[in-house]
Design a protein around this motif. Structure first.
Motif, PDB file in Angstrom:
ATOM      1  N   GLN A  67       0.822  -1.205   0.000  1.00  0.00           N
ATOM      2  CA  GLN A  67       0.000   0.000   0.000  1.00  0.00           C
ATOM      3  C   GLN A  67       0.857   1.257   0.000  1.00  0.00           C
ATOM      4  OE1 GLN A  67      -2.994   0.008   3.066  1.00  0.00           O
ATOM      5  NE2 GLN A  67      -3.154  -2.210   2.984  1.00  0.00           N
ATOM      6  N   TRP A  99      -0.641   8.014  -0.950  1.00  0.00           N
ATOM      7  CA  TRP A  99      -1.405   7.102  -0.102  1.00  0.00           C
ATOM      8  C   TRP A  99      -2.567   7.851   0.551  1.00  0.00           C
ATOM      9  CZ3 TRP A  99      -1.822   7.488   5.292  1.00  0.00           C
ATOM     10  CH2 TRP A  99      -2.506   6.432   5.901  1.00  0.00           C
ATOM     11  N   ARG A 100      -2.280   9.032   1.093  1.00  0.00           N
ATOM     12  CA  ARG A 100      -3.322   9.824   1.761  1.00  0.00           C
ATOM     13  C   ARG A 100      -4.445  10.182   0.795  1.00  0.00           C
ATOM     14  NH1 ARG A 100      -1.876  15.289   4.795  1.00  0.00           N
ATOM     15  NH2 ARG A 100      -1.493  13.903   6.542  1.00  0.00           N
ATOM     16  N   LEU A 160      -7.033   7.416   0.162  1.00  0.00           N
ATOM     17  CA  LEU A 160      -7.875   6.928   1.256  1.00  0.00           C
ATOM     18  C   LEU A 160      -9.340   7.244   0.954  1.00  0.00           C
ATOM     19  CD1 LEU A 160      -5.846   8.064   4.391  1.00  0.00           C
ATOM     20  CD2 LEU A 160      -6.142   5.738   3.543  1.00  0.00           C
TER      21      LEU A 160
END
Length: 70
Positions: A42, A62-63, A66
């Motif tokens: 991830q 990644w953020r 979400l």
């Protein structure tokens, strides 16, 4: 936000590589979840001199991926 927290936030924002502790402080996951995320692909961890770092660009990617909290 007190003065020390503001200084820490500014310093972290300037870093291109985050230590695992920096990542945890800024993004929230505990150490074991962070390592699980790395093992599952991830997020990408990079070993430098025996220490694990996370690239800020990868952390921001990644953020952004979400799911939105409802």
């Amino acid at each position: 936000m007190n003065k020390d927290n503001l200084k820490t936030t500014v310093v972290l924002a300037e870093k291109k590589l985050l230590t695992t502790k920096d990542f945890q402080h800024e993004y929230g996951p505990c150490r074991s979840i962070l390592y699980r995320m790395i093992n599952e692909g991830q997020i990408t961890g990079k070993k430098v001199g025996g220490r694990l770092f996370i690239d800020r660009i990868d952390a921001e990617r990644w953020r952004k991926n979400l799911p939105d909290a409802d």
